[in-house]
Write a protein that holds these residues in place. Structure first.
Motif, PDB file in Angstrom:
ATOM      1  N   GLN A 227       0.806  -1.215   0.000  1.00 36.57           N
ATOM      2  CA  GLN A 227       0.000   0.000   0.000  1.00 36.57           C
ATOM      3  C   GLN A 227       0.846   1.275   0.000  1.00 36.57           C
ATOM      4  N   GLN A 228       2.039   1.227   0.600  1.00 34.03           N
ATOM      5  CA  GLN A 228       2.881   2.421   0.692  1.00 34.03           C
ATOM      6  C   GLN A 228       4.324   1.996   0.898  1.00 34.03           C
ATOM      7  N   ARG A 229       5.253   2.881   0.592  1.00 35.66           N
ATOM      8  CA  ARG A 229       6.655   2.605   0.870  1.00 35.66           C
ATOM      9  C   ARG A 229       6.844   2.588   2.376  1.00 35.66           C
ATOM     10  N   VAL A 230       7.565   1.610   2.895  1.00 33.25           N
ATOM     11  CA  VAL A 230       7.666   1.457   4.351  1.00 33.25           C
ATOM     12  C   VAL A 230       9.023   1.888   4.903  1.00 33.25           C
ATOM     13  N   PHE A 231      10.021   2.041   4.054  1.00 33.67           N
ATOM     14  CA  PHE A 231      11.326   2.542   4.487  1.00 33.67           C
ATOM     15  C   PHE A 231      11.695   3.777   3.660  1.00 33.67           C
ATOM     16  N   HIS A 232      12.507   4.641   4.237  1.00 33.54           N
ATOM     17  CA  HIS A 232      13.106   5.719   3.451  1.00 33.54           C
ATOM     18  C   HIS A 232      14.135   5.125   2.502  1.00 33.54           C
ATOM     19  N   LYS A 233      14.240   5.719   1.327  1.00 27.94           N
ATOM     20  CA  LYS A 233      15.219   5.246   0.355  1.00 27.94           C
ATOM     21  C   LYS A 233      16.623   5.740   0.667  1.00 27.94           C
ATOM     22  N   THR A 234      16.723   6.912   1.295  1.00 23.03           N
ATOM     23  CA  THR A 234      18.032   7.519   1.547  1.00 23.03           C
ATOM     24  C   THR A 234      18.413   7.500   3.024  1.00 23.03           C
ATOM     25  N   ASP A 235      17.621   6.800   3.849  1.00 21.07           N
ATOM     26  CA  ASP A 235      17.879   6.755   5.280  1.00 21.07           C
ATOM     27  C   ASP A 235      17.735   5.319   5.766  1.00 21.07           C
ATOM     28  N   PHE A 236      18.368   5.045   6.902  1.00 26.58           N
ATOM     29  CA  PHE A 236      18.407   3.710   7.482  1.00 26.58           C
ATOM     30  C   PHE A 236      17.052   3.265   8.022  1.00 26.58           C
ATOM     31  N   HIS A 237      16.208   4.199   8.439  1.00 20.65           N
ATOM     32  CA  HIS A 237      15.020   3.890   9.225  1.00 20.65           C
ATOM     33  C   HIS A 237      13.764   3.659   8.383  1.00 20.65           C
ATOM     34  N   TRP A 238      12.784   2.974   9.021  1.00 20.26           N
ATOM     35  CA  TRP A 238      11.456   2.944   8.419  1.00 20.26           C
ATOM     36  C   TRP A 238      10.858   4.335   8.523  1.00 20.26           C
TER      37      TRP A 238
END
Length: 290
Positions: free
Chosen positions: A110-121
């Motif tokens: 349904q949605q992106r669950v992690f940042h692409k440029t960061d370590f965290h969800w």
């Protein structure tokens, strides 16, 4: 030399994939079995005091989004130590658990669950997971199927250039349209005390908060828990004693928890398994605070 660059600008720490995950898999069977025994013993010791234990290991984004990994990453076992731990928790009905890998795999549809440029969800993911955990704790406490979480998720986007992007030797680091939570609930009437006596980072007192129906809780966690806080998670609790301390100090934290404690939550990212397995929980508790 600090990050792996995946397709569609997904970034992954080399230290995580090249070192920490390999260390996880090098945990011996005896060490891993001892870790499970320690969790089992902790559950039994807390249960004897009518304290419920929740253990929440969180997978990292390479586990949830393996399709974005570049060919430069090491090959790791499909049946990882993390998956073995999650399977053990799922079969251990005295420990409260949500299969975070299954939860995130469904949520990413349904949605992106992690940042692409960061370590965290991202925070909307933290919101949804906090909602699921809050409701499960409530159902366990009350012995019912009712939910206690009343807030609805509202998502906003904002430009984000996360911590992983900062390691790229570029004049302009890559950015993304990051997903964040738009606060649409009333702030808690609870009170925070920061930097109290060790081992606590802060103490939250929900005495004046009418939504605080879950029992007095101790939280041992890492930075992924911060998304819970930003989602209003803590207003549902009578109190929260939070520490970022894990591994060698788990027993110290348990020894110093308040006498009124009713719930203990241990949250950690998957690469922490090796440290828990190899370092143990620390010295045996020697005292209890009032």
């Amino acid at each position: 030399d600090k990050v792996h660059i995946g397709d569609d600008d997904w970034l992954f720490y080399r230290s995580t994939l090249d070192t920490q995950k390999i260390t996880n898999e090098r945990v011996t069977d005896d060490e891993f079995t001892e870790l499970l025994t320690r969790f089992d013993n902790l559950s039994k010791a807390l249960s004897a005091k009518n304290i419920r234990l929740a253990i929440i290991p969180i997978p990292l984004k390479d586990t949830v989004y393996p399709e974005h990994l570049p060919s430069s990453v090491p090959n790791l076992p499909l049946n990882s130590r993390y998956k073995k731990l999650q399977k053990w928790l799922a079969e251990h009905d005295t420990i409260i658990n949500i299969d975070a890998h299954e939860f995130l795999s469904k949520t990413k549809e349904q949605q992106r669950v992690f940042h692409k440029t960061d370590f965290h969800w991202n925070d909307p993911t933290g919101f949804k997971f906090a909602e699921a955990l809050t409701n499960k704790l409530w159902q366990n406490q009350e012995g019912s199927l009712e939910n206690i979480w009343t807030d609805t998720l509202s998502i906003r986007t904002a430009d984000l250039s996360g911590g992983q992007a900062s390691f790229l030797p570029l004049l302009v680091p890559p950015s993304e349209a990051g997903l964040f939570v738009k606060m649409n609930w009333k702030p808690t009437k609870g009170v925070y005390e920061y930097s109290p006596a060790k081992p606590w980072e802060y103490i939250y007192d929900g005495t004046n908060e009418p939504r605080a129906k879950l029992g007095h809780t101790v939280v041992l966690s890492d930075s992924f828990y911060d998304a819970f806080i930003r989602s209003g998670f803590e207003k549902y609790f009578k109190s929260i004693h939070r520490t970022r301390t894990l591994s060698s100090d788990i027993n110290t934290v348990i020894a110093n928890m308040p006498l009124e404690t009713e719930i203990v939550i241990i949250e950690f990212i998957e690469v922490y398994i090796a440290r828990l397995a190899q370092n143990g929980f620390g010295d045996e508790p020697t005292h209890t605070t009032n």
